[in-house]
Design an enzyme around this catalytic site. Structure first.
Site, PDB file in Angstrom:
ATOM      1  CG  LEU A   8      98.521  33.339  26.378  1.00 40.09           C
ATOM      2  CD1 LEU A   8      97.946  34.452  25.418  1.00 40.09           C
ATOM      3  CD2 LEU A   8      99.504  32.462  25.521  1.00 40.09           C
ATOM      4  N   PRO A   9     101.387  34.349  30.390  1.00 38.73           N
ATOM      5  CG  PRO A   9     103.031  33.022  31.763  1.00 38.73           C
ATOM      6  CD  PRO A   9     101.823  32.776  30.793  1.00 38.73           C
ATOM      7  CG  HIS A  10     102.019  39.389  29.253  1.00 33.40           C
ATOM      8  ND1 HIS A  10     100.982  38.653  29.350  1.00 33.40           N
ATOM      9  CD2 HIS A  10     101.664  40.763  29.331  1.00 33.40           C
ATOM     10  CE1 HIS A  10      99.746  39.489  29.388  1.00 33.40           C
ATOM     11  NE2 HIS A  10     100.373  40.476  29.654  1.00 33.40           N
ATOM     12  CB  ALA A  11     107.063  40.076  32.952  1.00 32.25           C
ATOM     13  CG  LEU A  25     105.087  36.580  24.428  1.00 30.84           C
ATOM     14  CD1 LEU A  25     104.115  37.571  23.873  1.00 30.84           C
ATOM     15  CD2 LEU A  25     106.395  36.142  23.628  1.00 30.84           C
TER      16      LEU A  25
END
Length: 154
Positions: free
Chosen positions: A64-67, A102
């Site tokens: 679930l990479p997110h930034a 996300l």
């Protein structure tokens, strides 16, 4: 919060040639740029910066990479199903084949966390992951993800 509002159908892809986390982030940046008109290189940099704080591979083949990014007015997502699992430094050391990224506005507070919680709940469901791994059609994958949320809400 509704998963179908976070994830447009065009942001769901099946990729066969991802050989590194860096390549994965570049693909995520390109798809996010095409679907949401955000800068691809800024997206890649933000993902790498976040990943340097700790891996976003949450286990069971899911990442679930997110930034947080400038230029966004709402939280948006990109979902990738990888045909060949990728080493992602996940907490359980298993390779990743389901990636839900996300991207949130820089100043989004609770909305970013709500979206992350929603995606996390959806991707923790074994039945949903099984269906995602059994399909290669992006429109079917989008339907599985958006139906999974409505099933959980019931």
């Amino acid at each position: 919060m509704d998963l179908s509002k976070l994830l447009v159908p065009g942001a769901v892809k099946v990729l066969s040639n991802v050989t590194s986390k860096k390549r994965l982030f570049q693909d995520l940046g390109d798809i996010a740029a095409a679907c949401y008109k955000i800068d691809a290189s800024e997206t890649v940099d933000a993902l790498q910066e976040r990943e340097s704080l700790g891996p976003t591979g949450v286990g069971h083949g899911v990442a679930l990479p997110h930034a947080r990014l400038d230029g966004l007015s709402e939280v948006v997502g990109v979902f990738l199903r990888l045909e060949k699992p990728l080493d992602f430094d996940a907490v359980d050391r298993l390779p990743v084949d389901l990636v839900f990224a996300l991207f949130a506005p820089k100043d989004s507070g609770v909305e970013h966390l709500k979206a992350l919680a929603l995606v996390s709940r959806t991707m923790r469901d074994p039945e949903t992951c099984e269906k995602l791994r059994a399909n290669t059609d992006p429109s079917t994958l989008h339907a599985v993800l958006t139906e999974a949320q409505s099933r959980q809400a019931a």
